[in-house]
Scaffold this active site. Structure first.
Site, PDB file in Angstrom:
ATOM      1  N   ALA A  21       4.790   6.999   2.800  1.00  0.00           N
ATOM      2  CA  ALA A  21       4.055   7.887   3.283  1.00  0.00           C
ATOM      3  C   ALA A  21       2.456   7.547   3.697  1.00  0.00           C
ATOM      4  O   ALA A  21       1.508   8.435   3.847  1.00  0.00           O
ATOM      5  CB  ALA A  21       3.845   9.236   2.345  1.00  0.00           C
ATOM      6  N   GLY A  22       2.408   6.175   3.417  1.00  0.00           N
ATOM      7  CA  GLY A  22       1.019   5.638   3.853  1.00  0.00           C
ATOM      8  C   GLY A  22      -0.101   5.545   2.750  1.00  0.00           C
ATOM      9  O   GLY A  22      -1.290   5.223   2.882  1.00  0.00           O
ATOM     10  N   LEU A  23       0.444   5.808   1.418  1.00  0.00           N
ATOM     11  CA  LEU A  23      -0.417   5.770   0.301  1.00  0.00           C
ATOM     12  C   LEU A  23      -0.348   4.497  -0.631  1.00  0.00           C
ATOM     13  O   LEU A  23      -0.612   4.940  -1.764  1.00  0.00           O
ATOM     14  CB  LEU A  23      -0.132   7.238  -0.450  1.00  0.00           C
ATOM     15  CG  LEU A  23      -0.363   8.645   0.179  1.00  0.00           C
ATOM     16  CD1 LEU A  23      -0.363   9.738  -0.826  1.00  0.00           C
ATOM     17  CD2 LEU A  23      -1.771   8.555   0.844  1.00  0.00           C
ATOM     18  N   GLY A  24       0.421   3.702   0.041  1.00  0.00           N
ATOM     19  CA  GLY A  24       0.572   2.329  -0.563  1.00  0.00           C
ATOM     20  C   GLY A  24       1.541   2.151  -2.081  1.00  0.00           C
ATOM     21  O   GLY A  24       1.215   1.558  -2.791  1.00  0.00           O
ATOM     22  N   PRO A  64       3.567   9.635  -3.344  1.00  0.00           N
ATOM     23  CA  PRO A  64       4.802  10.032  -2.424  1.00  0.00           C
ATOM     24  C   PRO A  64       5.198   8.574  -1.823  1.00  0.00           C
ATOM     25  O   PRO A  64       4.213   7.671  -1.487  1.00  0.00           O
ATOM     26  CB  PRO A  64       4.050  10.850  -1.307  1.00  0.00           C
ATOM     27  CG  PRO A  64       2.946  11.469  -1.994  1.00  0.00           C
ATOM     28  CD  PRO A  64       2.487  10.528  -3.047  1.00  0.00           C
ATOM     29  N   ASP A 121      -3.250  -3.070   1.084  1.00  0.00           N
ATOM     30  CA  ASP A 121      -2.709  -2.322   0.173  1.00  0.00           C
ATOM     31  C   ASP A 121      -2.600  -2.946  -1.388  1.00  0.00           C
ATOM     32  O   ASP A 121      -3.022  -2.506  -2.189  1.00  0.00           O
ATOM     33  CB  ASP A 121      -1.195  -1.968   0.543  1.00  0.00           C
ATOM     34  CG  ASP A 121      -1.424  -1.065   1.717  1.00  0.00           C
ATOM     35  OD1 ASP A 121      -2.276  -0.648   2.354  1.00  0.00           O
ATOM     36  OD2 ASP A 121      -0.201  -0.442   1.882  1.00  0.00           O
ATOM     37  N   ALA A 169       1.377  -0.351  -4.991  1.00  0.00           N
ATOM     38  CA  ALA A 169       0.884   0.046  -6.477  1.00  0.00           C
ATOM     39  C   ALA A 169       2.372  -0.482  -7.540  1.00  0.00           C
ATOM     40  O   ALA A 169       1.736  -0.868  -8.658  1.00  0.00           O
ATOM     41  CB  ALA A 169       0.809   1.628  -6.614  1.00  0.00           C
TER      42      ALA A 169
HETATM   43  C1  MEV Z   1      -0.534  -0.022   6.026  1.00  0.00           C
HETATM   44  O1  MEV Z   1      -1.130   0.709   4.644  1.00  0.00           O
HETATM   45  C2  MEV Z   1      -1.815  -0.472   6.556  1.00  0.00           C
HETATM   46  C3  MEV Z   1      -1.564  -1.068   7.741  1.00  0.00           C
HETATM   47  O2  MEV Z   1      -2.899  -1.705   8.446  1.00  0.00           O
HETATM   48  C4  MEV Z   1      -0.741  -2.503   7.637  1.00  0.00           C
HETATM   49  C5  MEV Z   1      -1.236  -3.458   6.823  1.00  0.00           C
HETATM   50  O3  MEV Z   1      -2.777  -3.438   6.890  1.00  0.00           O
HETATM   51  O4  MEV Z   1      -0.559  -4.391   6.094  1.00  0.00           O
HETATM   52  C6  MEV Z   1      -0.742  -0.577   8.655  1.00  0.00           C
END
Ligand code: MEV
Length: 328
Positions: free
Chosen positions: A112-115, A109, A160, A119
């Site tokens: 969504a915070g999953l990188g 996704p 990430d 990737a």
């Molecule tokens: C993002 O996946 C993680 C954060 O800590 C940003 C980063 O580490 O670059 C919010």
């Protein structure tokens, strides 16, 4: 030069330490079994044409770096620029004079915070390097993906691109790089996506503002985050799921204190905890995106169902050993 090359790299979830890791605190991160795939072919002209099935968009960068949309509008330039720069960088260090067709497919996704962007960047670097027969080490791929991430959001910690490149489970610290964690036990995890898209850079800037305004408070929150991550490493090594769950709850509370949670996230977290999760937290930058919930192996589907019932898109996942790889 080869006629085609394909590479893939995994998505990630941060178990402990997002945001704190930007300030050189440790983060614990694992790769999961969702991947981005990048296929690269040479072109007879000098254009770099990038196409992403995931966002239904494509566009070409001309030899002077101008973006020409093909499908979708000019807004996709910012998404494609990091990949274009990786391509330019690698073409400059090879003797080949060629354009490239770069095609991205992904089951990760987006926003969504999953990188997902890291990737795609790691897989792009590996695929283009392989096409041009440049011998890239994982460290080279990490560096290229990190430079690309700097364009996506101004002050990335590097966590990430590190996990997308190396895979498995890592303890990551900006000043120290990666330490591989050997974890025997399975981690039964549910991921829940709020569906609320957000920009990582904006969330990182929000924390930075708060830290400038209240340094004595925010620094203590971050120190507590470090303590949580250290205990988290021990609990991971001993397979102590109950302690891991407690620590995830504490990590989430610290992130709430930094103002990066919201109603959509809290709703999914409450549902996961009510359904028997051992612990739940937001993962990534917050402000929307995904939550993760840890459960005992027999309850993970129950937790997934509860997150769905609360309005999230949810799936069960576990750690994936492999980082970036060439697909034959
Ligand atoms: C993002 O996946 C993680 C954060 O800590 C940003 C980063 O580490 O670059 C919010």
């Amino acid at each position: 030069m080869k006629s085609e090359s394909k590479a893939s790299a995994p998505a990630k979830i941060i178990l402990f330490g997002e945001h704190f890791v930007v300030y050189d605190k440790p983060a614990v991160v694992i790769a999961i079994d969702r991947r981005a795939y990048v296929t690269v072919k040479p072109r007879s002209d000098s254009k770099i044409v990038i196409k992403s099935a995931a966002i239904n968009a494509s566009g070409a960068f001309t030899s002077n770096g101008e973006y020409q949309p093909i499908e979708g509008g000019l807004e996709n330039e910012a998404r494609f620029k990091p990949i274009y720069l990786i391509a330019k960088n690698l073409l400059a260090s090879s003797s080949e004079e060629t354009g490239l067709n770069i095609e991205i497919t992904s089951s990760i996704p987006i926003a969504a915070g999953l990188g997902s962007s890291a990737a795609v960047a790691a897989a792009s670097a590996a695929a283009i390097g392989s096409l041009l027969e440049i011998n890239l080490t994982k460290n080279d791929i990490f560096r290229l993906a990190l430079e690309a991430e700097k364009l996506v959001h101004g002050n990335p910690s590097g966590v990430d691109p590190a996990i997308s490149t190396y895979g498995g489970a890592l303890l990551y610290r900006k000043s120290e790089g990666i330490k591989r964690l050997n974890i025997e036990s399975d981690l039964p995890l549910a991921v829940g996506n709020t569906g609320v898209k957000r920009v990582t850079g904006d969330m990182v800037s929000h924390v930075s503002r708060l830290r400038n305004q209240y340094p004595t408070v925010v620094d203590r929150i971050m120190d507590a985050g470090s303590a949580v991550a250290s205990l988290g490493v021990e609990a991971l090594k001993s397979g102590d799921l109950k302690t891991l769950g407690d620590l995830m709850n504490m990590n989430h509370a610290l992130l709430c204190a930094l103002g990066v949670s919201n109603q959509a996230i809290e709703r999914l977290i409450a549902a996961a905890r009510r359904s028997g999760a051992l612990g739940a937290k937001l993962t990534g930058a917050g402000g929307g995106g995904c939550i993760i919930a840890l459960s005992t192996p027999n309850k993970v589907h129950q937790v997934v169902e509860a997150i769905r019932h609360a309005g999230g898109e949810a799936f069960a996942t576990t750690k994936a050993p492999e980082g970036v790889r060439i697909e034959e």
